[in-house]
Design a protein around this motif. Structure first.
Motif, PDB file in Angstrom:
ATOM      1  N   THR A 156       8.141  -9.321  -2.969  1.00  0.00           N
ATOM      2  CA  THR A 156       6.847  -9.506  -3.618  1.00  0.00           C
ATOM      3  C   THR A 156       5.860 -10.198  -2.687  1.00  0.00           C
ATOM      4  O   THR A 156       4.658  -9.939  -2.755  1.00  0.00           O
ATOM      5  N   SER A 157       6.344 -11.075  -1.813  1.00  0.00           N
ATOM      6  CA  SER A 157       5.461 -11.691  -0.814  1.00  0.00           C
ATOM      7  C   SER A 157       4.920 -10.637   0.137  1.00  0.00           C
ATOM      8  O   SER A 157       3.748 -10.683   0.526  1.00  0.00           O
ATOM      9  N   THR A 158       5.756  -9.679   0.502  1.00  0.00           N
ATOM     10  CA  THR A 158       5.295  -8.580   1.357  1.00  0.00           C
ATOM     11  C   THR A 158       4.157  -7.820   0.682  1.00  0.00           C
ATOM     12  O   THR A 158       3.146  -7.490   1.315  1.00  0.00           O
ATOM     13  N   LEU A 159       4.303  -7.560  -0.609  1.00  0.00           N
ATOM     14  CA  LEU A 159       3.261  -6.830  -1.336  1.00  0.00           C
ATOM     15  C   LEU A 159       1.967  -7.640  -1.395  1.00  0.00           C
ATOM     16  O   LEU A 159       0.877  -7.116  -1.154  1.00  0.00           O
ATOM     17  N   LYS A 187       4.252   3.572  -1.634  1.00  0.00           N
ATOM     18  CA  LYS A 187       3.202   2.963  -2.442  1.00  0.00           C
ATOM     19  C   LYS A 187       3.822   2.375  -3.697  1.00  0.00           C
ATOM     20  O   LYS A 187       4.684   2.999  -4.316  1.00  0.00           O
ATOM     21  N   THR A 188       3.383   1.190  -4.045  1.00  0.00           N
ATOM     22  CA  THR A 188       3.932   0.533  -5.229  1.00  0.00           C
ATOM     23  C   THR A 188       2.910  -0.426  -5.803  1.00  0.00           C
ATOM     24  O   THR A 188       1.920  -0.764  -5.139  1.00  0.00           O
ATOM     25  N   ASP A 189       3.148  -0.855  -7.032  1.00  0.00           N
ATOM     26  CA  ASP A 189       2.232  -1.786  -7.689  1.00  0.00           C
ATOM     27  C   ASP A 189       2.692  -3.225  -7.506  1.00  0.00           C
ATOM     28  O   ASP A 189       3.898  -3.510  -7.516  1.00  0.00           O
ATOM     29  N   LEU A 190       1.740  -4.109  -7.369  1.00  0.00           N
ATOM     30  CA  LEU A 190       2.035  -5.528  -7.270  1.00  0.00           C
ATOM     31  C   LEU A 190       2.467  -6.043  -8.636  1.00  0.00           C
ATOM     32  O   LEU A 190       1.800  -5.791  -9.638  1.00  0.00           O
ATOM     33  N   GLN A 235      -2.432  -1.919  -6.236  1.00  0.00           N
ATOM     34  CA  GLN A 235      -1.500  -0.972  -5.619  1.00  0.00           C
ATOM     35  C   GLN A 235      -1.543  -1.163  -4.108  1.00  0.00           C
ATOM     36  O   GLN A 235      -2.612  -1.269  -3.512  1.00  0.00           O
ATOM     37  N   VAL A 236      -0.372  -1.257  -3.488  1.00  0.00           N
ATOM     38  CA  VAL A 236      -0.294  -1.468  -2.046  1.00  0.00           C
ATOM     39  C   VAL A 236       0.650  -0.449  -1.418  1.00  0.00           C
ATOM     40  O   VAL A 236       1.513   0.128  -2.087  1.00  0.00           O
ATOM     41  N   SER A 237       0.486  -0.259  -0.120  1.00  0.00           N
ATOM     42  CA  SER A 237       1.351   0.627   0.653  1.00  0.00           C
ATOM     43  C   SER A 237       2.074  -0.194   1.704  1.00  0.00           C
ATOM     44  O   SER A 237       1.470  -1.053   2.355  1.00  0.00           O
ATOM     45  N   VAL A 238       3.374   0.047   1.872  1.00  0.00           N
ATOM     46  CA  VAL A 238       4.196  -0.707   2.812  1.00  0.00           C
ATOM     47  C   VAL A 238       4.927   0.270   3.730  1.00  0.00           C
ATOM     48  O   VAL A 238       5.556   1.222   3.262  1.00  0.00           O
TER      49      VAL A 238
END
Length: 302
Positions: free
Chosen positions: A215-218, A170-173, A158-161
């Protein structure tokens, strides 16, 4: 998206980051124009960063095309090389190899890498949808083994952007991006690793890129966390829609009718190129420079 300059926060620096693996096309110019427009609206300086870490795909003719195209279309940049000689002498990613290797060593020392000897063909045969899954981590293949990829060990996906507006989501990779490659079989750092290191080293606080790089950002946020680089989470990201060649097919780098090199050599003016891009997007009204294209594109993106 339809925001005025008063709705943007101020930023320090963004970047235009083409890869010299083909001639620049309409889609690249749309991205550059949006980047330049937002930069000027937010007070951000524009850095030209040419991503040439993959030397096998880098062609000097493509490097020259970047400068020819930017100058022909009068797209501004404030920092970075002004010609191919300056680029090779001072700005090529080969000059930052030691920094990339230091980041890789950080991950290795902290036990965050494992060796993978799976080929792309093997991965595709076992996982046709593109999800990376193998038993290499469990097999504990030594990192010193020749001809292996080094992949990231990251169990928290899980990452935050931070978005352009300042909102943090917040979202999942996605599963297909788990255990990203950090060092390739040839011993060179991967694009994802170099992009994170460069953005941190060069002081970038705003990244504008196509939505195909979401997806690269994540992945890059996950990687920055693994590196202990909290500053990366402060970078704002904006992902713009792509210019499509056909439904579901984005434009590719080529020498065809949408490459700027082809149009320039065919006698088209810079204004004519901008108008052609605007027409492709279905934008009505006069669009004859990067500022008008960037503004019109953002107005059309809602």
């Amino acid at each position: 998206m339809n925001q005025t300059s008063t709705q943007y926060q101020n930023f320090h620096k963004t970047r235009i980051a083409p890869t010299p693996s083909g001639f620049l096309h309409f889609g690249n110019i749309l991205s550059f124009a949006v980047t330049a427009f937002i930069a000027r609206e937010t007070g951000a300086r524009i850095l030209l960063r040419i991503d040439d870490i993959d030397r096998l795909r880098t062609n000097q003719e493509y490097v020259q095309d970047i400068f020819d195209t930017l100058n022909f279309l009068q797209i501004p940049w404030d920092e970075g090389p002004r010609n191919t000689d300056e680029f090779e002498d001072r700005y090529s990613q080969v000059h930052r190899i030691s920094q990339y290797n230091k980041a890789i060593e950080n991950l290795r020392v902290n036990g965050l890498l494992y060796a993978c000897n799976c080929s792309r063909k093997q991965l595709h045969e076992h996982n046709p949808v593109g999800i990376h899954h193998c038993n290499c981590r469990e097999h504990q293949i030594p990192l010193s083994t020749e001809n292996v990829n080094w992949r990231l060990i990251a169990d928290n996906n899980q990452v935050s952007v931070k978005k352009l507006s300042g909102e943090v989501i917040k979202t999942d990779l996605p599963a297909e991006m788990h255990n990203v490659i950090i060092r390739k079989k040839d011993g060179m750092p991967s694009y994802q690793l170099t992009s994170v290191v460069d953005d941190l080293f060069l002081g970038i606080d705003l990244v504008i890129r196509g939505e195909d790089l979401w997806t690269s950002t994540l992945v890059q946020h996950q990687l920055a966390t693994a590196l202990g680089e909290d500053k990366f989470s402060k970078i704002a990201f904006y992902h713009h829609p792509l210019l499509m060649e056909a439904p579901g097919k984005k434009l590719s780098k080529s020498a065809g009718a949408t490459s700027i090199r082809y149009l320039r050599q065919s006698g088209h003016s810079a204004a004519g190129v901008y108008k052609a891009i605007a027409d492709t997007m279905g934008i009505n009204g006069p669009v004859i420079n990067w500022k008008e294209l960037g503004e019109a594109a953002l107005r059309a993106i809602k």
